[in-house]
Design an enzyme around this catalytic site. Structure first.
Site, PDB file in Angstrom:
ATOM      1  N   ARG A   1       0.757  -1.431   0.362  1.00 59.29           N
ATOM      2  CA  ARG A   1      -0.184  -0.194   0.728  1.00 59.29           C
ATOM      3  C   ARG A   1       1.013   1.106   0.057  1.00 59.29           C
ATOM      4  O   ARG A   1       0.528   2.234  -0.235  1.00 59.29           O
ATOM      5  CB  ARG A   1      -0.925  -0.185   0.815  1.00 59.29           C
ATOM      6  CG  ARG A   1      -2.434  -0.865   0.976  1.00 59.29           C
ATOM      7  CD  ARG A   1      -2.560  -1.303   2.486  1.00 59.29           C
ATOM      8  NE  ARG A   1      -2.178  -2.241   3.123  1.00 59.29           N
ATOM      9  CZ  ARG A   1      -2.545  -2.050   4.428  1.00 59.29           C
ATOM     10  NH1 ARG A   1      -3.841  -1.811   5.038  1.00 59.29           N
ATOM     11  NH2 ARG A   1      -2.378  -3.204   5.244  1.00 59.29           N
TER      12      ARG A   1
ATOM     13  N   ALA B   1      33.872  41.697  -1.437  1.00 55.46           N
ATOM     14  CA  ALA B   1      32.844  41.231  -2.324  1.00 55.46           C
ATOM     15  C   ALA B   1      32.828  40.831  -3.987  1.00 55.46           C
ATOM     16  O   ALA B   1      33.530  41.102  -4.053  1.00 55.46           O
ATOM     17  CB  ALA B   1      31.548  42.449  -2.718  1.00 55.46           C
TER      18      ALA B   1
ATOM     19  N   LYS C   1       9.078  -1.152   2.801  1.00 55.04           N
ATOM     20  CA  LYS C   1       8.049  -0.259   3.809  1.00 55.04           C
ATOM     21  C   LYS C   1       9.213  -0.031   5.059  1.00 55.04           C
ATOM     22  O   LYS C   1       9.264   2.028   5.231  1.00 55.04           O
ATOM     23  CB  LYS C   1       7.018  -0.714   3.896  1.00 55.04           C
ATOM     24  CG  LYS C   1       6.142  -0.041   5.203  1.00 55.04           C
ATOM     25  CD  LYS C   1       4.869  -0.480   5.393  1.00 55.04           C
ATOM     26  CE  LYS C   1       4.651  -1.821   5.879  1.00 55.04           C
ATOM     27  NZ  LYS C   1       3.128  -2.665   6.632  1.00 55.04           N
TER      28      LYS C   1
END
Ligand code: UD1
Ligand code: CA
Length: 483
Positions: free
Chosen positions: A14, A379, A21
């Site tokens: 499912r 920068a 699972k």
């Protein structure tokens, strides 16, 4: 003596997944790891995991020396699964706790209570039950009449095998059992497949044993079994609420908790503030006084005291005390940032180390770089660490300042106390204490204009003949010499 057996052989049809699972993740651990963590508090002598679907993957994910993997090659039911452990527990004298690998929210106290009830009453079997308002899907547990504190179980009937009347029974089987091993080993070979699924049901052993008792859980959320993704999401929500309550009780502020997720594996010290939209994952540790978020993702990283992180992503890295990160920084692949640093706006650091009080404040990329202390990365500084084939290292010495828009072409070593002029592209090593300029000089040509254009070219006249580069006041050769 206690042994633990965990049922983990089912595919989990499912879930509609290729992943077995029990390996689906819930708050930073697999379902199976949650079950193992719960069982560990009982300090079991033996831990057996019954694997089948995707068993290689399950074994590989949980390779621990103290775990024994038992193969169930065909999944013929939960009873058949437990039959597989018989050869492994020959002569075992004690109790076996059988846990469903898809029931991850059990609290250790609940398991302890189950075991204690089982041992105090000298039961052959004791099972965990709950009285649910909506029992649909679970096996129903039928008990003897009378109002004993601990009811005696007569049988368990699966939802699909129940008559409509039996289905009204709200006491359900959690899939968590304690068995006296000798009794279980005797009952298991007697199981039949006379049920709707033609499977060997573990639940049928209760008819073959006595006494069997039921222990109701106080909090029914604990027994939630994960069979599909909806239940997985429901469990994640319950777990998240638990984790967040734990940390808030321990002195952590969560601002807008619903927008925050914290894995079960994370550690947070008191007086940390977590702001909205922040996600803490994996082996992450946040030290006291730090403020994380808003909008940050921190995974497998250690954050020191009094650190501020805003709108940033940090994975597999370390940030030491009093450092500010962000907004919009990305640290990945083993970054180590020292104390009192600033890693600022739109900065990416990869596999790099920054010494204490070093700043990389704006628009930079440092990859495979070691920068010393009190370095100022200007920068737009970029380490060109990749030549298209290999990655190369950059080393920057203490107190060095890289000018704005510098490119450091690796491999390269820049000494200490170096000033790099803005816009430099460095391709060679630089010694200590110097100024390095590696850029074209600015050239100024007074009164220069494009030949064939009027003195003041106008954009209103675009159809001029193709201009020719030519200095107005100097001969061509002089310009070439200058460049
Ligand atoms: C089971 C119980 C049910 C209970 C519910 C609680 C049985 C027959 N029913 O039903 O009474 O209310 O759990 O969650 O036991 N597994 C194997 N090998 C197999 C079949 C299953 O290892 O051949 C494992 C699965 O991987 C899973 C666990 O056993 O971890 C339970 O199996 P599942 O099919 O989910 O049982 P349920 O129908 O939920
Ligand atoms: Ca189940």
């Amino acid at each position: 003596m206690v042994a633990v057996a965990i049922l983990a052989a089912g595919k989990g049809t499912r879930m509609k997944s290729r992943l077995p699972k029990v390996l689906h993740e819930l708050g930073g651990r697999s379902l199976l790891a949650h079950v193992l963590k719960g069982a560990a508090t009982l300090q079991p002598q033996r831990q057996l995991i019954i694997v089948g679907y995707g068993s290689d993957q399950v074994r590989a994910t949980l390779a621990q020396p103290d775990l024994t993997f038992v193969e169930q090659t065909e999944q013929l039911g939960t009873g058949h699964a437990v039959q597989q452990i018989i050869p492994y527990l020959q002569g075992f004298e004690g109790d076996v706790l059988v846990l469903n690998g898809d029931v991850p929210l059990l609290r250790p106290q609940t398991l302890e209570r189950l075991l204690k009830t089982h041992q105090d009453h000298g039961n052959a079997a004791t099972l965990l039950t709950a009285q649910l308002a909506e029992p649909k899907g679970y096996g129903r547990v039928f008990c003897k009449e009378g109002d004993r504190a601990v009811p005696h179980v007569t049988q368990i009937i699966e939802d699909r095998d129940c008559t409509p009347e039996q289905r009204q029974n709200r006491r359900v089987n959690a899939g968590i059992y304690c068995f006296r091993w000798a009794d279980l080993a005797r009952a298991l070979p007697q199981l039949q497949t006379d049920n709707d699924q033609q499977e060997y049901y573990l639940t049928d052993v209760v008819k073959l044993m006595s006494p069997v008792m039921a222990v109701d859980v106080a909090d029914e959320q604990e027994i939630l079994g994960i069979n599909d993704r909806l239940q997985l999401a429901a469990a994640a929500k319950i777990l998240q609420t638990r984790i967040q309550s734990t940390w808030m009780s321990a002195g952590v502020t969560l601002i807008d908790p619903h927008s925050i997720t914290i894995d079960d594996t994370v550690q947070i010290e008191p007086d940390v503030i977590i702001e909205p939209q922040t996600h803490l994952r994996g082996q992450t540790i946040i030290a006291t006084g730090s403020r994380i978020g808003p909008g940050s993702l921190i995974e497998n990283s250690q954050i020191g005291e009094n650190v501020t992180i805003q709108y940033s992503v940090i994975t597999d890295s370390q940030v030491q005390a009093h450092t500010k990160v962000g907004p919009y920084a990305h640290l990945r692949g083993q970054v180590s940032v020292g104390q009192g640093c600033r890693v600022g706006n739109f900065v990416e650091l990869k596999n790099s180390t920054l010494g204490d009080r070093t700043n990389v404040a704006h628009l930079s990329y440092l990859g495979d770089t070691t920068a010393g202390t009190q370095v100022n990365v200007g920068a737009g500084t970029i380490t060109a660490n990749y030549d298209g084939v290999k990655k190369h290292k950059t080393v920057i010495g203490d107190r060095t300042k890289t000018g704005s828009n510098s490119v450091l072409v690796a491999p390269i070593t820049i000494g200490s106390d170096v000033h790099i002029a803005a816009g430099s592209t460095l391709t060679e090593n630089v010694p200590d204490q110097c100024l390095v300029i590696a850029r074209a000089r600015q050239v100024l040509k007074p009164g220069w204009r494009l030949s064939g254009t009027p003195q003041q070219p106008s954009i209103a006249e675009p159809k001029e003949p193709e201009p020719r580069l030519e200095p107005q006041s100097e001969p061509q050769s002089e310009l070439q010499a200058e460049l």
